[in-house]
Motif scaffolding. Sequence first.
Motif, short mmCIF file in Angstrom:
data_model
loop_
_atom_site.label_atom_id
_atom_site.label_comp_id
_atom_site.label_asym_id
_atom_site.label_seq_id
_atom_site.Cartn_x
_atom_site.Cartn_y
_atom_site.Cartn_z
N GLY A 46 0.83 -1.20 0.00
CA GLY A 46 0.00 0.00 0.00
C GLY A 46 0.86 1.25 0.00
O GLY A 46 0.54 2.25 -0.66
N THR A 47 1.94 1.20 0.75
CA THR A 47 2.83 2.36 0.83
C THR A 47 3.42 2.68 -0.55
O THR A 47 3.46 3.85 -0.96
N SER A 48 3.86 1.64 -1.27
CA SER A 48 4.33 1.85 -2.65
C SER A 48 3.23 2.46 -3.50
O SER A 48 3.49 3.31 -4.35
N GLY A 49 2.00 2.00 -3.27
CA GLY A 49 0.87 2.52 -4.05
C GLY A 49 0.68 4.02 -3.85
O GLY A 49 0.47 4.76 -4.81
N LEU A 50 0.78 4.46 -2.59
CA LEU A 50 0.67 5.91 -2.33
C LEU A 50 1.83 6.64 -2.98
O LEU A 50 1.64 7.68 -3.63
N HIS A 51 3.03 6.11 -2.81
CA HIS A 51 4.23 6.76 -3.35
C HIS A 51 4.12 6.91 -4.87
O HIS A 51 4.31 8.00 -5.43
N LEU A 52 3.75 5.82 -5.55
CA LEU A 52 3.65 5.87 -7.01
C LEU A 52 2.46 6.72 -7.46
O LEU A 52 2.54 7.41 -8.50
N GLY A 53 1.38 6.68 -6.70
CA GLY A 53 0.22 7.52 -7.03
C GLY A 53 0.59 8.99 -7.00
O GLY A 53 0.22 9.77 -7.89
N LEU A 54 1.36 9.38 -5.98
CA LEU A 54 1.79 10.77 -5.86
C LEU A 54 2.73 11.15 -7.00
O LEU A 54 2.57 12.18 -7.65
N LEU A 55 3.74 10.29 -7.26
CA LEU A 55 4.68 10.56 -8.36
C LEU A 55 3.91 10.66 -9.69
O LEU A 55 4.18 11.55 -10.51
N SER A 56 2.97 9.76 -9.88
CA SER A 56 2.22 9.70 -11.14
C SER A 56 1.30 10.90 -11.34
O SER A 56 0.88 11.19 -12.46
N SER A 57 0.98 11.58 -10.23
CA SER A 57 0.14 12.78 -10.31
C SER A 57 0.98 14.04 -10.36
O SER A 57 0.45 15.16 -10.30
N ILE A 74 3.43 15.02 -8.16
CA ILE A 74 3.84 15.60 -6.86
C ILE A 74 5.35 15.43 -6.68
O ILE A 74 5.90 14.34 -6.95
N GLY A 75 6.02 16.48 -6.24
CA GLY A 75 7.47 16.42 -6.04
C GLY A 75 7.97 17.56 -5.19
O GLY A 75 7.18 18.25 -4.53
N PRO A 76 9.29 17.77 -5.19
CA PRO A 76 9.90 18.79 -4.33
C PRO A 76 9.26 20.16 -4.50
O PRO A 76 8.95 20.57 -5.63
N GLY A 77 9.04 20.85 -3.38
CA GLY A 77 8.45 22.18 -3.41
C GLY A 77 6.94 22.16 -3.23
O GLY A 77 6.33 23.19 -2.93
N ASP A 78 6.32 21.00 -3.42
CA ASP A 78 4.86 20.89 -3.29
C ASP A 78 4.46 20.58 -1.85
O ASP A 78 5.22 19.95 -1.11
N GLU A 79 3.26 20.97 -1.51
CA GLU A 79 2.66 20.58 -0.23
C GLU A 79 1.41 19.75 -0.49
O GLU A 79 0.64 20.06 -1.39
N VAL A 80 1.26 18.69 0.31
CA VAL A 80 0.05 17.86 0.24
C VAL A 80 -0.55 17.83 1.64
O VAL A 80 0.15 17.50 2.62
N ILE A 81 -1.82 18.18 1.74
CA ILE A 81 -2.49 18.21 3.05
C ILE A 81 -3.00 16.81 3.38
O ILE A 81 -3.70 16.17 2.59
N VAL A 82 -2.58 16.32 4.55
CA VAL A 82 -2.95 14.98 5.01
C VAL A 82 -3.40 15.07 6.47
O VAL A 82 -3.06 16.04 7.16
N PRO A 83 -4.12 14.06 6.95
CA PRO A 83 -4.41 14.03 8.38
C PRO A 83 -3.13 13.66 9.16
O PRO A 83 -2.26 12.97 8.61
N SER A 84 -3.06 14.09 10.41
CA SER A 84 -1.98 13.66 11.30
C SER A 84 -2.40 12.39 12.01
O SER A 84 -1.56 11.59 12.42
N PHE A 85 -3.72 12.20 12.13
CA PHE A 85 -4.26 11.02 12.83
C PHE A 85 -4.44 9.89 11.81
O PHE A 85 -5.53 9.66 11.27
N ALA A 87 1.92 10.05 5.47
CA ALA A 87 2.87 11.16 5.39
C ALA A 87 4.21 10.71 4.81
O ALA A 87 4.86 11.46 4.06
N ASN A 88 4.64 9.49 5.14
CA ASN A 88 5.90 8.97 4.59
C ASN A 88 5.89 9.05 3.06
O ASN A 88 6.87 9.45 2.44
N SER A 89 4.79 8.64 2.45
CA SER A 89 4.74 8.57 0.99
C SER A 89 4.86 9.96 0.38
O SER A 89 5.51 10.13 -0.66
N VAL A 90 4.26 10.95 1.04
CA VAL A 90 4.39 12.33 0.55
C VAL A 90 5.85 12.77 0.66
O VAL A 90 6.44 13.28 -0.31
N ALA A 91 6.45 12.52 1.82
CA ALA A 91 7.83 12.96 2.05
C ALA A 91 8.80 12.27 1.09
O ALA A 91 9.78 12.88 0.64
N LEU A 92 8.53 11.01 0.76
CA LEU A 92 9.43 10.27 -0.13
C LEU A 92 9.46 10.84 -1.55
O LEU A 92 10.41 10.59 -2.29
#
Length: 362
Positions: A58-69, A71-82, A88-93
Amino acid sequence: MNDFIPPAKPIIGDEEREAVDRVLRSGMIAQGPEVKAFEEEFSEHFGLGRACVAVNSGTSGLHLGLLSSGIGPGDEVIVPSFTFAATANSVALTGATPVFADIALDDFTLDPASVEASITDKTKAIMPVHLYGHPAKMAELQAIADKHGLMLFEDAAQAHGASLNGTPVGAFGTFAMFSLYPTKNMTSGEGGMVSAANDEVERNLRLYRNQGMLQQYHNEVVGLNNRMTDIHAAIGRVQLTKVGAWTKQRQDNAAFLSSNLEGVVVPSVADGAVHVYHQYTIRVEGDRDGLSKALKDEYNVGSGMFYPVPNHRLKPFARDIHLPNTEQAAQEALSLPVHPSLSQGDLERVVEAVNALVKAGA
Ligand SMILES: *Cc1c(COP(=O)(O)O)cnc(C)c1O
């Protein structure tokens, strides 16, 4: 003492074992025809009406989904903290920055007002989590995304089969990810399934999961090896035939718990929402940790704390911010067994244990 009631229990039957054996005997073990069939059957089963791409977690899925959309350096993605740190790891990666918004306490998902207050000129997307199997507030979040020109993604790791006003989760975002980890509502051993809103995102997902290639040695981008094996896909295909009945059982178990528990805040379900109860999570206004320990020590009932430390308090993401509902949920949330292997006797023991301990002021 009575047998231990575990907080979660993956169910693997003879059909899964036979499916694995079939793949092993075929000699084709890596990504192949089983993965392709699993992708198509997954989309069909959950009525997603869009292409799905299988990956190794699942983590790879989030990571690749973000890359495929994009998302990269300089961008912000709003996520829950809970949520689980994978969000959050996938966004940071990707090199982007996760920005933490608060949740609403009614369903533990992103609070639209907090999301809107978190938007800056670097914000590119909002990624809600359908936490515990309850759909996030997608209509409100979509309206905010439209107003500010943002993308909407879905962390549907815990929400196979959940829906909102007839639309299944996984059909809202530019991409959505379902986890297939053993404790999730269905499993492939390890694995993830990503749905894509359009051909471009789908194509990118297929590129990134395979070293940047669709065709051998015609590399288009820098990619990873995040492929699913046919062994895992074969397990997932069998689980797809069972997950509907398991979900119904989870919902029945939850209904029993909600009508019999006393002195705690039971989960609520929003109008138009179908909750699939990956977790059945109550809020304990007294000593949550003490209750969890006494459930185990005195009644041999397992329970889970998801998640005792909010992401904005974790070392890699430490932020000097105050998210009151998130901090309250981190102290009060307790997940009771709700999985489909529970017997009626197990459910009665969970109720008896919680009610007695809460009444005694545990
Ligand atoms: C399980 C989970 C993930 C990660 O999935 P894996 O398959 O374990 O990598 C991401 N987000 C949430 C909310 C999860 O529960």
